[in-house]
Design a protein around this motif. Structure first.
Motif, PDB file in Angstrom:
ATOM      1  N   LYS A   1     -30.277  28.457 -27.714  1.00  0.00           N
ATOM      2  CA  LYS A   1     -29.047  28.900 -27.058  1.00  0.00           C
ATOM      3  C   LYS A   1     -29.345  29.223 -25.607  1.00  0.00           C
ATOM      4  O   LYS A   1     -28.916  28.549 -24.686  1.00  0.00           O
ATOM      5  CB  LYS A   1     -28.468  30.115 -27.813  1.00  0.00           C
ATOM      6  CG  LYS A   1     -26.994  30.383 -27.494  1.00  0.00           C
ATOM      7  CD  LYS A   1     -26.780  31.028 -26.146  1.00  0.00           C
ATOM      8  CE  LYS A   1     -25.336  31.321 -25.829  1.00  0.00           C
ATOM      9  NZ  LYS A   1     -25.172  31.867 -24.473  1.00  0.00           N
ATOM     10  N   TRP A   2     -30.142  30.263 -25.402  1.00  0.00           N
ATOM     11  CA  TRP A   2     -30.326  30.805 -24.053  1.00  0.00           C
ATOM     12  C   TRP A   2     -30.896  29.776 -23.074  1.00  0.00           C
ATOM     13  O   TRP A   2     -30.474  29.679 -21.921  1.00  0.00           O
ATOM     14  CB  TRP A   2     -31.243  32.041 -24.123  1.00  0.00           C
ATOM     15  CG  TRP A   2     -31.003  33.072 -23.067  1.00  0.00           C
ATOM     16  CD1 TRP A   2     -30.088  33.025 -22.057  1.00  0.00           C
ATOM     17  CD2 TRP A   2     -31.672  34.327 -22.946  1.00  0.00           C
ATOM     18  NE1 TRP A   2     -30.147  34.179 -21.306  1.00  0.00           N
ATOM     19  CE2 TRP A   2     -31.115  34.993 -21.827  1.00  0.00           C
ATOM     20  CE3 TRP A   2     -32.693  34.952 -23.659  1.00  0.00           C
ATOM     21  CZ2 TRP A   2     -31.548  36.251 -21.419  1.00  0.00           C
ATOM     22  CZ3 TRP A   2     -33.126  36.213 -23.256  1.00  0.00           C
ATOM     23  CH2 TRP A   2     -32.557  36.860 -22.146  1.00  0.00           C
TER      24      TRP A   2
ATOM     25  N   GLY B   1     -28.609  35.716  -8.545  1.00  0.00           N
ATOM     26  CA  GLY B   1     -29.199  35.761  -9.887  1.00  0.00           C
ATOM     27  C   GLY B   1     -29.868  34.453 -10.216  1.00  0.00           C
ATOM     28  O   GLY B   1     -29.218  33.408 -10.258  1.00  0.00           O
TER      29      GLY B   1
ATOM     30  N   GLY C   1     -31.581  33.844 -13.077  1.00  0.00           N
ATOM     31  CA  GLY C   1     -31.934  33.871 -14.500  1.00  0.00           C
ATOM     32  C   GLY C   1     -31.553  32.536 -15.105  1.00  0.00           C
ATOM     33  O   GLY C   1     -31.562  31.506 -14.423  1.00  0.00           O
TER      34      GLY C   1
ATOM     35  N   CYS D   1     -28.572  31.287 -16.286  1.00  0.00           N
ATOM     36  CA  CYS D   1     -27.376  30.634 -15.732  1.00  0.00           C
ATOM     37  C   CYS D   1     -27.600  30.257 -14.266  1.00  0.00           C
ATOM     38  O   CYS D   1     -27.301  29.128 -13.857  1.00  0.00           O
ATOM     39  CB  CYS D   1     -26.167  31.559 -15.840  1.00  0.00           C
ATOM     40  SG  CYS D   1     -25.680  31.921 -17.529  1.00  0.00           S
TER      41      CYS D   1
ATOM     42  N   GLY E   1     -20.779  34.942 -14.173  1.00  0.00           N
ATOM     43  CA  GLY E   1     -21.249  35.986 -15.091  1.00  0.00           C
ATOM     44  C   GLY E   1     -20.101  36.435 -15.980  1.00  0.00           C
ATOM     45  O   GLY E   1     -18.932  36.096 -15.715  1.00  0.00           O
TER      46      GLY E   1
ATOM     47  N   HIS F   1     -18.493  24.938 -21.237  1.00  0.00           N
ATOM     48  CA  HIS F   1     -19.675  24.091 -21.426  1.00  0.00           C
ATOM     49  C   HIS F   1     -19.336  22.794 -22.167  1.00  0.00           C
ATOM     50  O   HIS F   1     -18.503  22.794 -23.059  1.00  0.00           O
ATOM     51  CB  HIS F   1     -20.709  24.830 -22.272  1.00  0.00           C
ATOM     52  CG  HIS F   1     -21.263  26.049 -21.619  1.00  0.00           C
ATOM     53  ND1 HIS F   1     -20.703  26.649 -20.526  1.00  0.00           N
ATOM     54  CD2 HIS F   1     -22.342  26.786 -21.925  1.00  0.00           C
ATOM     55  CE1 HIS F   1     -21.420  27.697 -20.188  1.00  0.00           C
ATOM     56  NE2 HIS F   1     -22.417  27.807 -21.021  1.00  0.00           N
TER      57      HIS F   1
HETATM   58  N1  NAD Z   1     -20.288  31.251 -17.470  1.00  0.00           N
HETATM   59  C1  NAD Z   1     -20.674  31.154 -18.729  1.00  0.00           C
HETATM   60  O1  NAD Z   1     -20.127  30.376 -19.511  1.00  0.00           O
HETATM   61  C2  NAD Z   1     -21.808  31.992 -19.196  1.00  0.00           C
HETATM   62  C3  NAD Z   1     -22.678  31.492 -20.179  1.00  0.00           C
HETATM   63  C4  NAD Z   1     -23.748  32.271 -20.568  1.00  0.00           C
HETATM   64  C5  NAD Z   1     -23.935  33.519 -19.998  1.00  0.00           C
HETATM   65  N2  NAD Z   1     -23.044  33.992 -19.085  1.00  0.00           N
HETATM   66  C6  NAD Z   1     -23.190  35.302 -18.439  1.00  0.00           C
HETATM   67  O2  NAD Z   1     -23.884  35.099 -17.203  1.00  0.00           O
HETATM   68  C7  NAD Z   1     -24.594  36.288 -16.836  1.00  0.00           C
HETATM   69  C8  NAD Z   1     -26.064  35.940 -16.615  1.00  0.00           C
HETATM   70  O3  NAD Z   1     -26.634  35.498 -17.839  1.00  0.00           O
HETATM   71  P1  NAD Z   1     -28.145  34.935 -17.903  1.00  0.00           P
HETATM   72  O4  NAD Z   1     -28.348  34.452 -19.278  1.00  0.00           O
HETATM   73  O5  NAD Z   1     -28.405  34.062 -16.736  1.00  0.00           O
HETATM   74  O6  NAD Z   1     -28.932  36.327 -17.702  1.00  0.00           O
HETATM   75  P2  NAD Z   1     -30.457  36.499 -17.194  1.00  0.00           P
HETATM   76  O7  NAD Z   1     -30.834  37.883 -17.587  1.00  0.00           O
HETATM   77  O8  NAD Z   1     -31.277  35.356 -17.638  1.00  0.00           O
HETATM   78  O9  NAD Z   1     -30.327  36.403 -15.589  1.00  0.00           O
HETATM   79  C9  NAD Z   1     -29.634  37.335 -14.801  1.00  0.00           C
HETATM   80  C10 NAD Z   1     -30.390  37.430 -13.472  1.00  0.00           C
HETATM   81  O10 NAD Z   1     -29.591  38.167 -12.557  1.00  0.00           O
HETATM   82  C11 NAD Z   1     -30.495  38.966 -11.778  1.00  0.00           C
HETATM   83  N3  NAD Z   1     -29.746  40.072 -11.160  1.00  0.00           N
HETATM   84  C12 NAD Z   1     -29.292  41.211 -11.724  1.00  0.00           C
HETATM   85  N4  NAD Z   1     -28.648  41.961 -10.806  1.00  0.00           N
HETATM   86  C13 NAD Z   1     -28.687  41.282  -9.639  1.00  0.00           C
HETATM   87  C14 NAD Z   1     -28.189  41.513  -8.344  1.00  0.00           C
HETATM   88  N5  NAD Z   1     -27.523  42.645  -8.041  1.00  0.00           N
HETATM   89  N6  NAD Z   1     -28.434  40.597  -7.375  1.00  0.00           N
HETATM   90  C15 NAD Z   1     -29.102  39.447  -7.656  1.00  0.00           C
HETATM   91  N7  NAD Z   1     -29.599  39.163  -8.873  1.00  0.00           N
HETATM   92  C16 NAD Z   1     -29.391  40.062  -9.855  1.00  0.00           C
HETATM   93  C17 NAD Z   1     -31.537  39.419 -12.792  1.00  0.00           C
HETATM   94  O11 NAD Z   1     -32.715  39.856 -12.139  1.00  0.00           O
HETATM   95  C18 NAD Z   1     -31.737  38.153 -13.615  1.00  0.00           C
HETATM   96  O12 NAD Z   1     -32.780  37.349 -13.088  1.00  0.00           O
HETATM   97  C19 NAD Z   1     -24.338  37.261 -17.983  1.00  0.00           C
HETATM   98  O13 NAD Z   1     -23.237  38.058 -17.676  1.00  0.00           O
HETATM   99  C20 NAD Z   1     -23.997  36.340 -19.148  1.00  0.00           C
HETATM  100  O14 NAD Z   1     -23.290  37.006 -20.161  1.00  0.00           O
HETATM  101  C21 NAD Z   1     -22.008  33.228 -18.653  1.00  0.00           C
END
Ligand code: NAD
Length: 437
Positions: A199-200, A233, A235, A237, A313, A366
């Motif tokens: 998933k992730w 960010g 991470g 996404c 996000g 997606h």
């Molecule tokens: N759009 C979509 O369909 C979708 C799909 C999956 C997840 N998401 C959401 O997207 C968001 C990110 O998910 P992810 O799996 O990438 O998480 P992740 O934990 O892998 O990555 C998040 C990143 O953001 C960074 N971060 C946090 N605060 C920050 C800031 N103030 N400035 C800059 N960077 C910062 C963290 O250090 C981390 O590296 C979550 O809210 C998640 O629920 C959205």
């Protein structure tokens, strides 16, 4: 296909003794269009369809009542249909006010699914819909962002005793549920579907990566090549979005708070700087952090005329729109999902999809191929909870790692790909601590 809802009505309440459950959707007459979309998704979700074929004869979900709160898209419809085909009763709401595809919701309602979802609902309506799915007294909950499970814990605590377990689809939800479990507040076991490798590392990276660009393009029709494209960010996404923007010819700038993520971004060829620095340079911004106030007033004040702001996000707090509204002298919608804010000095900033998930509000979310794996994980997680939830501790559980390999293996097979297998000698070698050069 039969439509059980009158095209003029938007709400269906069950008649006394009727087997058709209640539903509220925007326009029941869109059902046929929604069914076509669902058929398209089915043809691209071979793993989930294989699970359906396998479990229909067995009916393992018999007796399960699943309340779901997750984006109403064509892929979600395939999951809902698969759960029902395997014996579950289902009641559904969307997990975002702007992400429901009304034709898909109509198609599900026409099939007799209890569904409360329409595009463009208010916050009050959002929680009204969740409450209707809880009227159904679920034995399992399925969340994307934890709004349903928080509703059980905050407003419907009496239900917690009969719910055997829940699943959580996204990073933001899992983080909060882990915090809740650490405080001893979680009242039933939850499986962190988000944290499964299949998933992730796929949905968030490739799914969010592609569909967020898709949303930006549909809302702006802009050329990405040659633009300064700021991703907050890096991470899962953020990485997906950044690499796709880079592939389209943008100069990608990453802002981060985690040193290792920032370092990885730099070695992946991105520029790295603070948001204060990036704010002055960006043509297109997208937040992917799960954190609030990532882009705020001091950033708006230095942005270029014409800058585009979007978020992918989970919640709509990553761009502080209240602060933007506070300094704007005018605002108007210039295209679907694209609102222009004029500042006192004449500069214009464009906010996409009201700062909500741009990939779901301005595009279709997606692609089916990637949701195939996410929702196969959901199906198997719910099955595990239905069978074993009562014996599981009231905390957040991970899916077994072997399940990732199983799902990936089936996915590869459906793609016509084969991989090597370790020989017995190689297996022994990998753990042979007497071996050297
Ligand atoms: N759009 C979509 O369909 C979708 C799909 C999956 C997840 N998401 C959401 O997207 C968001 C990110 O998910 P992810 O799996 O990438 O998480 P992740 O934990 O892998 O990555 C998040 C990143 O953001 C960074 N971060 C946090 N605060 C920050 C800031 N103030 N400035 C800059 N960077 C910062 C963290 O250090 C981390 O590296 C979550 O809210 C998640 O629920 C959205």
């Amino acid at each position: 296909m039969t439509t059980e809802i009158s095209p003029t009505s938007t709400q269906r309440t069950p008649a006394k003794g009727a087997s058709t459950p209640a539903a509220k959707v925007a326009d029941p007459s869109l059902a046929a269009q929604g069914q076509l979309k669902i058929g398209w998704a089915e043809s691209r979700m071979p793993v989930l369809m294989a699970l359906r074929a396998r479990y229909v004869p067995e009916q393992p979900f018999r007796g399960a009542r699943i309340a779901g709160c997750l984006h109403v898209t064509k892929e979600t419809a395939v999951l809902v249909q698969t759960l029902r085909a395997a014996g579950a009763e289902v009641s559904w709401s969307g997990c975002n006010p702007l992400s429901t595809q009304d034709d898909v919701a109509a198609a599900l309602a026409a099939e007799g699914v209890s569904i409360y979802a329409w595009h463009g609902m208010s916050t009050q309506e959002f929680y009204w819909c969740i409450d209707r799915t809880l009227d159904f007294k679920p034995t399992l909950t399925l969340d994307d962002g934890a709004d349903l499970i928080f509703s059980v814990h905050a407003r419907h605590t009496e239900l917690a005793a009969t719910i055997v377990g829940g699943t959580e689809e996204t990073t933001t939800g899992v983080k909060r549920l882990r915090a809740m479990a650490a405080d001893g507040k979680l009242r039933y076991p939850v499986i962190a579907v988000n944290d499964a490798e299949t998933k992730w590392d796929f949905d968030n990276v490739y799914g969010t990566g592609q569909s967020s660009i898709d949303g930006i393009l549909r809302a702006t029709s802009m050329l990405i090549a040659g633009k300064n494209f700021v991703v907050a960010g890096y991470g899962h996404c953020g990485r997906g979005v950044a690499s796709r923007a880079q592939g389209l010819g943008a100069d990608v700038i990453i802002t981060e708070v985690r040193p290792t993520a920032a370092l990885r971004a730099r070695l992946d060829g991105m520029s790295v700087m603070t948001m204060d620095e990036a704010a002055e340079l960006g043509d297109i911004f997208i937040t992917a952090t799960g954190m609030k106030d990532v882009i705020r007033e001091r950033h708006f004040r230095v942005m270029r005329d014409g800058a585009v702001l979007s978020n992918t996000g989970h919640y709509d707090c990553e761009i502080n729109l209240k602060e933007l509204e506070g300094i704007a002298t005018g605002r108007r919608t210039v295209r679907p999902n694209n609102e222009e804010f004029t500042l006192a000095d004449g500069r214009r900033l464009y906010v996409l999809a009201q700062g909500r998930l741009v990939n779901l509000a301005a595009a279709e979310g997606h692609p089916s191929e990637v949701m195939d794996m996410s929702f196969s994980n959901q199906f198997l997680a719910l099955l595990m909870l239905h069978r074993e939830g009562r014996e599981m501790t009231k905390t957040v559980h991970d899916l077994p790692a072997a399940q990732d390999q199983q799902i990936a293996r089936i996915k590869l097979e459906t793609m016509g790909l084969r991989i090597d297998e370790l020989t017995a000698e190689q297996q022994a070698y990998s753990t042979d601590y007497s071996a050297g050069t």
